[in-house]
Each structure stands twice: as structure tokens, then as C-alpha cells.
Write a protein that holds these residues in place. Sequence first.
Motif, PDB file in Angstrom:
ATOM      1  N   ALA A 189      18.827 -42.231  40.219  1.00 21.79           N
ATOM      2  CA  ALA A 189      18.777 -41.445  40.986  1.00 21.79           C
ATOM      3  C   ALA A 189      17.474 -41.296  41.772  1.00 21.79           C
ATOM      4  CB  ALA A 189      19.148 -39.793  40.927  1.00 21.79           C
ATOM      5  N   LYS A 190      16.387 -41.411  40.798  1.00 23.91           N
ATOM      6  CA  LYS A 190      15.073 -41.322  41.211  1.00 23.91           C
ATOM      7  C   LYS A 190      14.432 -42.779  41.315  1.00 23.91           C
ATOM      8  CE  LYS A 190      14.355 -36.843  41.230  1.00 23.91           C
ATOM      9  NZ  LYS A 190      14.279 -36.120  42.348  1.00 23.91           N
ATOM     10  N   ALA A 191      15.113 -43.999  41.118  1.00 27.40           N
ATOM     11  CA  ALA A 191      14.514 -45.077  41.115  1.00 27.40           C
ATOM     12  C   ALA A 191      14.427 -45.761  42.585  1.00 27.40           C
ATOM     13  CB  ALA A 191      15.600 -46.377  40.445  1.00 27.40           C
ATOM     14  N   ALA A 192      15.092 -45.288  43.461  1.00 24.41           N
ATOM     15  CA  ALA A 192      15.252 -45.778  44.831  1.00 24.41           C
ATOM     16  C   ALA A 192      15.681 -44.450  45.716  1.00 24.41           C
ATOM     17  CB  ALA A 192      15.793 -46.758  45.134  1.00 24.41           C
ATOM     18  N   ASN A 193      15.174 -44.647  47.143  1.00 26.83           N
ATOM     19  CA  ASN A 193      15.618 -43.430  47.886  1.00 26.83           C
ATOM     20  C   ASN A 193      16.906 -43.912  48.790  1.00 26.83           C
ATOM     21  OD1 ASN A 193      15.783 -41.082  49.266  1.00 26.83           O
ATOM     22  ND2 ASN A 193      14.438 -41.824  50.976  1.00 26.83           N
ATOM     23  N   HIS A 194      18.274 -43.928  47.969  1.00 29.41           N
ATOM     24  CA  HIS A 194      19.147 -44.482  48.756  1.00 29.41           C
ATOM     25  C   HIS A 194      20.346 -43.578  48.836  1.00 29.41           C
ATOM     26  CE1 HIS A 194      21.241 -47.962  50.813  1.00 29.41           C
ATOM     27  NE2 HIS A 194      20.045 -48.213  50.860  1.00 29.41           N
ATOM     28  N   VAL A 195      21.538 -44.059  48.881  1.00 36.62           N
ATOM     29  CA  VAL A 195      22.871 -43.501  48.977  1.00 36.62           C
ATOM     30  C   VAL A 195      23.108 -42.534  47.720  1.00 36.62           C
ATOM     31  CG1 VAL A 195      23.811 -44.904  50.765  1.00 36.62           C
ATOM     32  CG2 VAL A 195      24.400 -45.184  48.364  1.00 36.62           C
ATOM     33  N   SER A 196      22.616 -43.089  46.701  1.00 38.76           N
ATOM     34  CA  SER A 196      22.941 -42.107  45.155  1.00 38.76           C
ATOM     35  C   SER A 196      21.764 -41.585  44.648  1.00 38.76           C
ATOM     36  CB  SER A 196      23.566 -43.327  44.141  1.00 38.76           C
ATOM     37  OG  SER A 196      23.985 -42.312  43.279  1.00 38.76           O
ATOM     38  N   SER A 197      20.866 -41.232  45.709  1.00 40.17           N
ATOM     39  CA  SER A 197      19.654 -40.305  45.209  1.00 40.17           C
ATOM     40  C   SER A 197      19.842 -38.900  45.317  1.00 40.17           C
ATOM     41  CB  SER A 197      18.431 -40.932  46.195  1.00 40.17           C
ATOM     42  OG  SER A 197      18.127 -42.188  45.948  1.00 40.17           O
ATOM     43  N   TYR A 198      19.667 -38.302  43.979  1.00 37.32           N
ATOM     44  CA  TYR A 198      19.985 -36.565  44.003  1.00 37.32           C
ATOM     45  C   TYR A 198      18.901 -35.972  43.327  1.00 37.32           C
ATOM     46  CZ  TYR A 198      22.943 -38.957  40.435  1.00 37.32           C
ATOM     47  OH  TYR A 198      23.426 -39.567  39.325  1.00 37.32           O
ATOM     48  N   LEU A 199      19.018 -34.854  43.306  1.00 34.73           N
ATOM     49  CA  LEU A 199      18.097 -34.059  42.277  1.00 34.73           C
ATOM     50  C   LEU A 199      18.608 -33.932  40.804  1.00 34.73           C
ATOM     51  CD1 LEU A 199      15.708 -32.056  41.464  1.00 34.73           C
ATOM     52  CD2 LEU A 199      17.239 -29.998  42.330  1.00 34.73           C
ATOM     53  N   PHE A 200      20.151 -33.539  41.032  1.00 37.98           N
ATOM     54  CA  PHE A 200      20.786 -33.467  39.761  1.00 37.98           C
ATOM     55  C   PHE A 200      22.279 -34.074  39.590  1.00 37.98           C
ATOM     56  CE2 PHE A 200      21.794 -29.800  42.217  1.00 37.98           C
ATOM     57  CZ  PHE A 200      22.765 -29.552  42.257  1.00 37.98           C
ATOM     58  N   ASP A 201      22.387 -34.332  38.588  1.00 40.35           N
ATOM     59  CA  ASP A 201      23.955 -35.128  38.515  1.00 40.35           C
ATOM     60  C   ASP A 201      25.053 -34.113  38.590  1.00 40.35           C
ATOM     61  OD1 ASP A 201      24.367 -34.370  36.036  1.00 40.35           O
ATOM     62  OD2 ASP A 201      23.971 -36.310  35.132  1.00 40.35           O
ATOM     63  N   ASP A 202      26.280 -34.528  38.324  1.00 41.11           N
ATOM     64  CA  ASP A 202      27.321 -33.575  38.328  1.00 41.11           C
ATOM     65  C   ASP A 202      27.651 -32.716  37.064  1.00 41.11           C
ATOM     66  OD1 ASP A 202      27.967 -34.282  41.187  1.00 41.11           O
ATOM     67  OD2 ASP A 202      29.401 -35.975  40.374  1.00 41.11           O
ATOM     68  N   GLU A 203      26.799 -32.665  36.151  1.00 38.00           N
ATOM     69  CA  GLU A 203      26.594 -32.137  34.950  1.00 38.00           C
ATOM     70  C   GLU A 203      25.449 -31.436  34.818  1.00 38.00           C
ATOM     71  OE1 GLU A 203      29.067 -34.924  31.746  1.00 38.00           O
ATOM     72  OE2 GLU A 203      27.110 -35.918  32.514  1.00 38.00           O
ATOM     73  N   GLY A 204      24.866 -31.250  35.924  1.00 38.76           N
ATOM     74  CA  GLY A 204      23.610 -30.497  35.670  1.00 38.76           C
ATOM     75  C   GLY A 204      22.191 -31.223  35.171  1.00 38.76           C
ATOM     76  N   THR A 205      22.185 -32.279  35.052  1.00 41.93           N
ATOM     77  CA  THR A 205      21.271 -33.159  34.505  1.00 41.93           C
ATOM     78  C   THR A 205      20.099 -33.593  35.528  1.00 41.93           C
ATOM     79  OG1 THR A 205      22.456 -33.803  32.639  1.00 41.93           O
ATOM     80  CG2 THR A 205      20.342 -34.997  32.792  1.00 41.93           C
ATOM     81  N   LEU A 206      19.018 -33.454  35.465  1.00 36.25           N
ATOM     82  CA  LEU A 206      18.201 -33.909  36.363  1.00 36.25           C
ATOM     83  C   LEU A 206      18.049 -35.598  36.605  1.00 36.25           C
ATOM     84  CD1 LEU A 206      15.083 -31.768  36.470  1.00 36.25           C
ATOM     85  CD2 LEU A 206      16.917 -31.488  37.717  1.00 36.25           C
ATOM     86  N   GLY A 207      18.066 -36.087  37.606  1.00 33.38           N
ATOM     87  CA  GLY A 207      18.045 -37.517  37.949  1.00 33.38           C
ATOM     88  C   GLY A 207      16.873 -38.348  37.500  1.00 33.38           C
ATOM     89  N   SER A 208      16.770 -39.644  37.074  1.00 37.16           N
ATOM     90  CA  SER A 208      15.795 -40.133  36.632  1.00 37.16           C
ATOM     91  C   SER A 208      15.625 -41.566  37.066  1.00 37.16           C
ATOM     92  CB  SER A 208      15.688 -40.176  35.016  1.00 37.16           C
ATOM     93  OG  SER A 208      16.746 -40.841  34.588  1.00 37.16           O
ATOM     94  N   ASP A 209      14.764 -42.330  36.565  1.00 37.36           N
ATOM     95  CA  ASP A 209      14.506 -43.957  36.898  1.00 37.36           C
ATOM     96  C   ASP A 209      14.768 -44.524  35.481  1.00 37.36           C
ATOM     97  OD1 ASP A 209      13.726 -46.444  37.379  1.00 37.36           O
ATOM     98  OD2 ASP A 209      11.959 -45.779  38.173  1.00 37.36           O
ATOM     99  N   THR A 210      15.516 -45.262  35.244  1.00 41.80           N
ATOM    100  CA  THR A 210      15.898 -45.940  33.834  1.00 41.80           C
ATOM    101  C   THR A 210      15.524 -47.367  34.175  1.00 41.80           C
ATOM    102  OG1 THR A 210      17.587 -44.520  33.397  1.00 41.80           O
ATOM    103  CG2 THR A 210      17.609 -46.260  32.084  1.00 41.80           C
ATOM    104  N   THR A 211      14.748 -47.837  33.294  1.00 43.41           N
ATOM    105  CA  THR A 211      14.416 -49.560  33.196  1.00 43.41           C
ATOM    106  C   THR A 211      15.352 -49.952  32.271  1.00 43.41           C
ATOM    107  OG1 THR A 211      12.172 -49.191  33.599  1.00 43.41           O
ATOM    108  CG2 THR A 211      12.657 -51.334  32.970  1.00 43.41           C
ATOM    109  N   ILE A 212      16.521 -50.796  32.670  1.00 42.90           N
ATOM    110  CA  ILE A 212      17.512 -51.283  31.979  1.00 42.90           C
ATOM    111  C   ILE A 212      17.015 -52.624  31.160  1.00 42.90           C
ATOM    112  CG2 ILE A 212      19.890 -52.219  31.903  1.00 42.90           C
ATOM    113  CD1 ILE A 212      20.370 -50.481  34.475  1.00 42.90           C
ATOM    114  N   ILE A 213      16.550 -53.514  32.141  1.00 44.92           N
ATOM    115  CA  ILE A 213      15.983 -54.805  31.634  1.00 44.92           C
ATOM    116  C   ILE A 213      14.533 -54.660  32.140  1.00 44.92           C
ATOM    117  CG2 ILE A 213      16.163 -57.125  31.560  1.00 44.92           C
ATOM    118  CD1 ILE A 213      19.256 -56.862  32.187  1.00 44.92           C
ATOM    119  N   GLN A 214      13.770 -55.073  31.156  1.00 40.69           N
ATOM    120  CA  GLN A 214      12.238 -55.259  31.314  1.00 40.69           C
ATOM    121  C   GLN A 214      11.835 -56.798  30.846  1.00 40.69           C
ATOM    122  OE1 GLN A 214       9.650 -52.513  32.315  1.00 40.69           O
ATOM    123  NE2 GLN A 214       8.685 -54.489  32.625  1.00 40.69           N
ATOM    124  N   ASP A 215      11.530 -57.720  31.915  1.00 36.56           N
ATOM    125  CA  ASP A 215      10.972 -58.743  31.368  1.00 36.56           C
ATOM    126  C   ASP A 215      12.142 -59.530  30.570  1.00 36.56           C
ATOM    127  OD1 ASP A 215       8.837 -58.303  32.906  1.00 36.56           O
ATOM    128  OD2 ASP A 215       7.824 -57.616  31.112  1.00 36.56           O
TER     129      ASP A 215
END
Lengths: 436, 450
Positions: B272-298
Motif C-alpha cells: 500500500a506504501k510501495a506506490a501511490n495508486h488505487v490500492s494505497s491506504y493507511l491500514f488494511d481491513d484487519e487494522g494493520t498499517l500498509g507497507s512496502d514489501t520487496t518480494i524479489i530483490q535482484d
Amino acid sequence: MIEKIKEILANHKDISGYKIKETTIHSNELFFVKKNVDMDRAKRVHHYNLTVYVDFTEDGMNYKGSSNTDIHPTMNDTEIESAIRETAFAAKFVKNPYYPLVQPAESQQASALSAFAKESFPYWMNEITKAIYKNDIYEKGGINSCEIFLDKIETRIVNSEGVDVTDTGYRCMIEFITTWKEEGEEIELYRRIDCSDFDEELFAEEVKNMITICRERAIATSTPALKTASVILTREAVKDFFSYYYSKSNAASVYNQSSTWKVGDQLQGKEVKGDRITMTLDPFMKNSTDSESFDSEGFPLKPVKLIEDGELKRYAADTRYAYYLGVVPTGNIGNIIIESGSKTIEELKKEPYLMTTAFSDFTVDTMTGDFCGEIRLATYFDGRTTTPVTGGSVTGNINELHHELYLSRERSKDNNFEGPAMIMLKNVTVAGIAKD
Amino acid sequence: MKTVGSEFLTRSKPYVRKLIDLLSADYKYVSVLGTDTRGKVYRISKTGTEVYDAMLAERGFVVRLHNGVNYSEYSFNEIDEDKISDIVSDIKANIHKVAKDINTNEYVILEEEELTKQFFSESEVDPVSMSPEEIIRALTEIKELGCSLSELVVNFRAALSFTRVSKIFLSAKKDLEQSYTYSEASMFCVARRDERTKYYFDGFSGMKGYEVIKEMKEHCPRIVDQCITGLIAHEAFGHGVEMDMFVKGRAKGAEYMGKQVSSSITTMHDGAKAANHVSSYLFDDEGTLGSDTTIIQDGILKNGISDLLSALKLGTAPTGNGKRQSFERKAYARMTNTFFAPGTDSYEDMLASIRYGYQIEGLYSGMEDPKNWGIQCIALLGREIVDGKLTGNLISPVVMTGFVPELLQSISMVSEKVELSGGGFCGKGYKEFVKTANGGPYIKAKVRLG
């Protein structure tokens, strides 16, 4: 709430008509990981959906504008008034040709009573669970996870012409993943069952079928590079295939230029080598979640034959599009019946074929007729031996192939579809993955 | 302009607090998510006009509680002072009624930290402030332009939808509130030559307001897009690292953490914090704050994305990816904004490097296979490339299938500019549709075409 909405609507003199759909849903849900319940859920919700219509004339042409909004049960009077005012205002700018609203009918046929009405939801959730796990008895495979949803849905539709109809239906949805592991990777497959009645045998057998299909996929070899082949579609792909005929024979598709089909057209061409398609829509099909006495406009439904021996006899049409095309309305019916073909499954399998059992996602483009799917499991018969195969894809276009298709004499049923168990298509493109 | 919060949720807060207090007497964890999502869709075509509520419009609540063994949920949409005791009774009568001979998984009680936060998004032009007359006029102009492009065009549809999402999340220690608006504008063209019908569509979307209409007008028609990169990111590894699949043993990705799964020039994010787009929010539907997850690095698989209960089960940190289709549905681990990071190649160099191939564009559909890493993506169009140049020859539709690691390890060039698209919905299997954005730069890869 409906009376309150009607009172507020009465104060809006610019509104020509309205439709209110009230839905009450009571639901129980279970979520399993392996054989254990991971979470349970319950739901009790009440929805109101309002459509307002505004008739007007411009340059001698009559128009009917419409706009639609949800009226939430928690809205106060000011919010309801505001929602209706905004919806009516938007409808004034919607310039669609005039059409009449559904009129009250003298009578409507009642839907069949479901067994789900006879006991409590916790009772049925337990019975469904027992049926689903009845055949989960193997060492090398079984149910990985499962979700069970059971809804009771009460619907009432009221419109400004005097329509006031009610119905109660049940919707059971079971989604499960089965797995199987031989020497190599564990294999999984997805299956979803939709129904409106309890059918222990259906649930238990379908789980057994999916475990068997998983086991076959676990020992499958790569799909050979066939280029083209006679392809036999089975299971869900048969239902998906006929969604093309359902969509193309709808008056809305014709009016919106998505279909060029005309009543009297020989849909499969003038020279048909195989079976000709006959399609009927039946709003009262047993054990279907789409069975209902009236459609979403409140139009009373009855069975109607659209295609007979490959010829389009009439369109499926709701009141609006029937008026636009000058045909008799059928209402919107979701259940499809296709008549059987001339050959038995045994006869279809006499020549070399690729028989598909499971796709990643069998996709039929109902506008163009293009279809495709990545093969998760198929059986290839080269004229001598049959081999389970996986990988690669099947692609084609229904328009280019349906002049020679064969429908099995044996039948199958899947929720809102009843028809031949298998379809054979000739010269379908098969992109195999085998190296040689 | 800042998105306005929900008056309904504000006035409902005291009732929700009271409900939590009453339930807390019997249950050790209780939280409530409240939603008030409004939105409209306007669709103008040659044959008709439609105005209706946005697909995700809703108003209601979902209670989550620890029932002594695991978690139960109850969804409802009527609340006031008089109804609170009825809701409590109905919850007690309907949840955790599993027969005694059916086993249950156990979950520990969630421990929360005190957290009070708010988020209200910004947009240039609030779509709610626009008159339906003005919106219909603007879309009609685009539709007329589309219809005039060719005699082969038999229908053309221009559409705008906007959705204002307002949510509160309340528990013993959390008090979260957010309101944000995303908008989508799209064009859909049907062309026919003799009896052969083809169509194409394109869209513009973002955490934006009415300004998406301006973007669509300026780009009508555009010829290339990067949505297929997003589709590959989404289907190839997005679904594969949803960690509720790890709990079920349905994700091959769990075995590949820390291992090479893609070419070394690929990096992939979700959050949710990885970009400012349609799925950007402060918290998800369980009350957890959004983040930026690196799934694949190099090229190395680094992290999965998780909902709260999966993280609890796996002993990992939740990533703020617990999303529901609506308050009426369960929360699952879901993608948010998923994309490949930019590379260093220019689009022109990538095109010039291809002796024979296709430029694939126009997202139609995709299907995940997190267990066996198969991939199926369908694109609307393939533009033939011969000796580094587009020949003008087209194929349609284009079916791409293959084995995910083979596809990702074949990525040999990655362009410099990332674009995201959020015009569609993502399902889990064939249900649970949520809003996601996908994208990335252009990628050059080898894939099997059907």
C-alpha cells in the motif's frame, strides 16, 4: 424502509417511475485448512437498491433516463432524500430511447422448495462438511483446503407500475483444492460447486473425481506438439463453451452491436457436418442458484427455446431490449439446457483425440468466439494408446469450428447448466510443450 | 483537494465502541471494521448511457473476535443504540457453532499496541463535486471521437468510475480512520469487418479524482502500454507469495525464500506504501498499517505478503495485505500495488534488439497457479517485430503460457520507466474481487504463445 422510500419518491414530481429491490441475506460460512476449521463466519445483511426513471421528449423523440443507487438501512431521512435527489438529477441526463417498465403479472410460478429450508444452517453446515470429506480417505492426496458458504436470500421487487413480487432462494457455494503427490512435485487442482439444494452424492463424488484428476495430473507427461487435433471438451469447459451461444442470442448483445445474430440464422453455417445445437432457457431448473420466478426487473419467467437444430428461433430479451428490437420479452433467465448429440462418448473416442479434463482457466470470449486455456490435465489418444498429459494450451474460435462439432449422448449437470457431457471439436490448435 | 471522511462512520463510532465493550465481556479479542464506500459509474456508448453505483460501494460492519479457540467473524449493516443488544445476541447465536466431531485449528489471541491514526487522500478535482451533466458531456465527446476513428467501429464506450473509500477500525487499543478516492476512466472499442468482430480497451486510473478524464482525453488513442508487465508480476509471483497460501501449503514460493527465482536484473515490490495508486491506504481491513514489501530483490525471492492471521500462524510480521472484497467477506492475503522496479534499458534499444518477436499489450485476463508455478495470461494484441522494427502485423488474442521461473529467468532487458494500471479487479480463484494496481517497465522475455 420501502414505504419510506416511496414516500420520498412521491415528492419528486420529476420522476416518472421507480424500481426498488430489497434483499435480505442470512449466511453461515466455514473455512477449512486440511480437515480442520480455521475460521467461521456469519452474516445478516439487508440491502435496498433503487432505480429511478425520468421520461422526457427532445426533438420529437421520447427518452427514458435512469440512474441507480443503494439506499442503506442506516441512512437517515436526510441521506435518503439526498441520494434520491442526486439519482433523479443524474437520470435527467441519461438519454436512452424510451422503453416501458415491467407491468404486474396475474401469477408467477413458485420456485422449488430447497431442503435447506427444512433445518437450521448449523445443521446443514455440518451435513455439507461430512459429505465433502466423505471421500477424503487417501494417503497420497486429498483436500488441501475448503470453503463452504450457505446463504438464504429473500428478494422483493417493487416498481411504480404495481409490480410487487417476492421469492426466497438458497445459494450454497463450496470451493475446494485437492492435491496428490507421487514421486515428483505435489499437484493441486481447484474446484467450485454451486447449488441451491443439498446433494450429498454430488458433493462426495465431485471430491472423489477431483482427487482422481489430481492423481492423473501427478503422473501426466508433457502435452505433445500436435499443432491441430480433435479436442474433446469435458466438465466445466462444456458449460463455458455454451456461454457464447447464450450471450450472442441475447437482445442486449444484438442492440449493443456485440452480436450480429438474427432470428432465422443458421448459426453453425449452411453445411453442418456434426450435431446441430438446440438451446432452451429454463428458470425452474432443479438445484440451480439461478432458478427464480422473476428476473431482476420483476418480470415473471417461464421456459423458452432460443435455438433449435442450429437455427436462432428468438432472442432472450428483458423488457427494455425486447422493446428496442420489437420482440416479445422473455425476461433474463440464467439456466441453460442444451440437447444431447448423436454419438456416445465411446463413439467420440474411436479416432485420435485430446480430451481435456482440467484447465488453468478455460476462457471463452463471448463477443468474438475466441476460446483458450492452459491444459492442466488432458488425455491424449494417438490411435493406439491413451496417455495423461499436461501443459501447453488449446485455442480456437467457435465461429470457425462449430460447423463440425459433436455433442455426446450422455449428459451432465453443473448448477445452472444441463447438457451433453462432452463436445468434440475438429482441427483445434494445440500448443504442446513436449520437446519432441 | 482532501477527501472528506464519512459522517456516518463518525456518528456510528459510539455504537461500535459500545458493541466492542459488550462483546469484550465474553471474548478476549474484539475488533470492528466499519466501511462507508460511495461511488458512481458513468458509461456512455453509441447505444446507451448507464449511471449506477460503483461495484465496491457499501456500508456496513464486520466484527472479528477470538472465540476461545480461533477467530470468528460476523457481518452486519444495521446499527443504532436500540440494535446493539440484538447484534450481540445474534453473534452469540450464530458464530462458533461447529459440530464437536469436526476439528478446529487453534490461534493465539492477538496482542495489539495503542495506535490512533488518520489518513485522507488528496486529488486535484473531487469527482463528487462534478455534475452528472458535465461528466456525461465529457464522456460523450470521447465516445464521439472514438466512433469517428474508423468506419469499422460499430460501438465505442467511454466510462468513468470513482470510488470514495471510508473506513474505521476500532478495537481495545486501535482507533484508525481513513478516506481516499480513486478514479478510473476507460475506453472500449468494438470494430467489425464482415462478420469478424474484435475489440480493444484501455484505461487510466489512480488515487485521483476527475482529472483521469483529462488524461484519457489527452491519450486517446494511445498505442502501447505496460500493463502486460504488471499482469506477469501479478500472476507470476504476486499470487505465489500471498502467505495464506503458505499456511495451507499451497505456495511453492515458501520453499524458494532466499533463492534465485528470476533473472538478476529483476526486482519486484508490493505494498500500500510501495506506490501511490488505487490500492494505497493507511491500514488494511484487519487494522494493520500498509507497507512496502520487496518480494524479489535482484532475482532473489525475499519476502511474502501477508494478512494478520497468516502472519500470526507463521510467526512473521504482517505486511498490511489483509483485504476484503467487502465488509461481508473474509479477509485474505491480497496484493495491493504490485510492480517490477525500473531497469536501465531504453524501449528503443529493447525493440532494436529483437530479431523476431511480438510486443504484447492489452490485458484481458490471467490465472495464477501458486502451487505448480504455471502461468496463463491472455492479452488483446501482439504487434509483430522483425529485425528490431514493428511491422504493423497484429495477432489477437495472444495466449501466453509457461513455467513461471523459466519466464522470469528469461528476462534480459528492463526499461527505465515504471507505469502502473489499476483499472481492473483481482480475484482469489474465481471470487473475492479487490482493487489492485499492477505494472512495471517494459520487459524483454521469452514466453510460449498459443
